[in-house]
Write a protein that holds these residues in place. Structure first.
Motif, PDB file in Angstrom:
ATOM      1  N   GLY A   9      12.175   4.598   1.370  1.00  0.00           N
ATOM      2  CA  GLY A   9      10.913   4.881   2.011  1.00  0.00           C
ATOM      3  C   GLY A   9      10.186   6.026   1.336  1.00  0.00           C
ATOM      4  N   GLY A  10       8.921   6.190   1.697  1.00  0.00           N
ATOM      5  CA  GLY A  10       8.136   7.264   1.123  1.00  0.00           C
ATOM      6  C   GLY A  10       6.667   7.089   1.390  1.00  0.00           C
ATOM      7  N   LEU A  11       5.872   7.888   0.695  1.00  0.00           N
ATOM      8  CA  LEU A  11       4.418   7.880   0.818  1.00  0.00           C
ATOM      9  C   LEU A  11       3.809   7.266  -0.432  1.00  0.00           C
ATOM     10  N   VAL A  12       2.950   6.274  -0.236  1.00  0.00           N
ATOM     11  CA  VAL A  12       2.258   5.630  -1.346  1.00  0.00           C
ATOM     12  C   VAL A  12       0.797   5.436  -0.991  1.00  0.00           C
ATOM     13  N   GLN A  13      -0.017   5.254  -2.023  1.00  0.00           N
ATOM     14  CA  GLN A  13      -1.429   4.960  -1.823  1.00  0.00           C
ATOM     15  C   GLN A  13      -1.634   3.478  -1.539  1.00  0.00           C
ATOM     16  N   PRO A  14      -2.732   3.127  -0.881  1.00  0.00           N
ATOM     17  CA  PRO A  14      -3.029   1.710  -0.679  1.00  0.00           C
ATOM     18  C   PRO A  14      -2.999   0.949  -1.998  1.00  0.00           C
ATOM     19  N   GLY A  15      -2.397  -0.226  -1.962  1.00  0.00           N
ATOM     20  CA  GLY A  15      -2.227  -1.026  -3.160  1.00  0.00           C
ATOM     21  C   GLY A  15      -0.955  -0.742  -3.917  1.00  0.00           C
ATOM     22  N   GLY A  16      -0.240   0.286  -3.525  1.00  0.00           N
ATOM     23  CA  GLY A  16       0.991   0.647  -4.192  1.00  0.00           C
ATOM     24  C   GLY A  16       2.162  -0.203  -3.760  1.00  0.00           C
ATOM     25  N   SER A  17       3.331   0.134  -4.302  1.00  0.00           N
ATOM     26  CA  SER A  17       4.542  -0.636  -4.050  1.00  0.00           C
ATOM     27  C   SER A  17       5.701   0.272  -3.702  1.00  0.00           C
ATOM     28  N   ARG A  66       2.941 -10.682   0.066  1.00  0.00           N
ATOM     29  CA  ARG A  66       2.992  -9.295  -0.398  1.00  0.00           C
ATOM     30  C   ARG A  66       4.412  -8.734  -0.425  1.00  0.00           C
ATOM     31  N   PHE A  67       5.220  -9.122   0.551  1.00  0.00           N
ATOM     32  CA  PHE A  67       6.586  -8.616   0.659  1.00  0.00           C
ATOM     33  C   PHE A  67       7.574  -9.709   0.275  1.00  0.00           C
ATOM     34  N   THR A  68       8.694  -9.299  -0.296  1.00  0.00           N
ATOM     35  CA  THR A  68       9.749 -10.227  -0.657  1.00  0.00           C
ATOM     36  C   THR A  68      11.091  -9.652  -0.242  1.00  0.00           C
ATOM     37  N   ILE A  69      11.848 -10.422   0.525  1.00  0.00           N
ATOM     38  CA  ILE A  69      13.188 -10.014   0.901  1.00  0.00           C
ATOM     39  C   ILE A  69      14.185 -10.668  -0.040  1.00  0.00           C
ATOM     40  N   SER A  70      15.208  -9.933  -0.410  1.00  0.00           N
ATOM     41  CA  SER A  70      16.250 -10.470  -1.269  1.00  0.00           C
ATOM     42  C   SER A  70      17.581  -9.839  -0.882  1.00  0.00           C
ATOM     43  N   LEU A  85       0.535  -2.655  -0.705  1.00  0.00           N
ATOM     44  CA  LEU A  85       0.669  -2.002   0.596  1.00  0.00           C
ATOM     45  C   LEU A  85      -0.683  -1.601   1.167  1.00  0.00           C
ATOM     46  N   LYS A  86      -0.776  -1.724   2.481  1.00  0.00           N
ATOM     47  CA  LYS A  86      -1.979  -1.406   3.224  1.00  0.00           C
ATOM     48  C   LYS A  86      -1.681  -0.305   4.235  1.00  0.00           C
ATOM     49  N   PRO A  87      -2.694   0.449   4.656  1.00  0.00           N
ATOM     50  CA  PRO A  87      -2.454   1.480   5.659  1.00  0.00           C
ATOM     51  C   PRO A  87      -1.787   0.938   6.919  1.00  0.00           C
ATOM     52  N   GLU A  88      -2.093  -0.279   7.311  1.00  0.00           N
ATOM     53  CA  GLU A  88      -1.491  -0.852   8.498  1.00  0.00           C
ATOM     54  C   GLU A  88      -0.016  -1.187   8.333  1.00  0.00           C
ATOM     55  N   VAL A 111       7.830   4.610   6.026  1.00  0.00           N
ATOM     56  CA  VAL A 111       6.912   4.141   4.996  1.00  0.00           C
ATOM     57  C   VAL A 111       5.503   4.534   5.421  1.00  0.00           C
ATOM     58  N   SER A 112       4.843   5.314   4.593  1.00  0.00           N
ATOM     59  CA  SER A 112       3.487   5.764   4.888  1.00  0.00           C
ATOM     60  C   SER A 112       2.563   5.339   3.766  1.00  0.00           C
ATOM     61  N   VAL A 113       1.465   4.694   4.128  1.00  0.00           N
ATOM     62  CA  VAL A 113       0.487   4.213   3.159  1.00  0.00           C
ATOM     63  C   VAL A 113      -0.834   4.902   3.468  1.00  0.00           C
ATOM     64  N   SER A 114      -1.241   5.774   2.582  1.00  0.00           N
ATOM     65  CA  SER A 114      -2.438   6.577   2.824  1.00  0.00           C
ATOM     66  C   SER A 114      -2.996   7.077   1.504  1.00  0.00           C
ATOM     67  N   SER A 115      -4.314   7.212   1.462  1.00  0.00           N
ATOM     68  CA  SER A 115      -4.971   7.779   0.299  1.00  0.00           C
ATOM     69  C   SER A 115      -5.101   9.287   0.407  1.00  0.00           C
TER      70      SER A 115
END
Length: 115
Positions: A9-17, A66-70, A85-88, A111-115
């Motif tokens: 987990g972590g902090l990413v910007q929108p559109g990130g992975s 957008r997501f893939t489980i393996s 990734l989206k803010p939601e 998981v945090s998605v924010s600009s």
């Protein structure tokens, strides 16, 4: 009887992975499916994706494409690759082992998605 340890987990910007990992130990032979759930503030916990031992997958409509489980059965580990990734998508993500006699949950990873 199943113990789950999550990471990624972590902090990413929108559109990130991000890629989440969950390693299972204990009575691993009691597991017949593993999956990911998430819970946003003020919301109920919801299914994100699951995969059975045979490879059958189920995804929430909100993450399809957008997501893939393996799973790596040799390592007793399940992954969630999250792209676009989206803010939601911001939530605490929980790994789940569907097993007998009871299901097991991981500790959760933010998981945090924010600009």
């Amino acid at each position: 009887q199943v113990q789950l340890v999550e990471s990624g987990g972590g902090l990413v910007q929108p559109g990130g992975s991000l890629r989440l990992s969950c390693a299972a130990s204990g009575s691993i032979f009691s597991i017949y499916a593993m999956g990911w759930y998430r819970q946003a503030p003020g919301k109920q916990r919801e299914l994100v994706a699951t995969m059975t031992n045979g490879g059958f997958t189920v995804y929430a409509d909100s993450v399809k494409g957008r997501f893939t489980i393996s799973r790596n059965n040799a390592k007793n580990t399940v992954y969630l690759q999250m792209n676009g990734l989206k803010p939601e998508d911001t939530a605490v993500y929980y790994c789940k082992a569907i097993a007998s006699p009871t299901d097991s949950w991981g500790q959760g990873t933010q998981v945090s998605v924010s600009s």
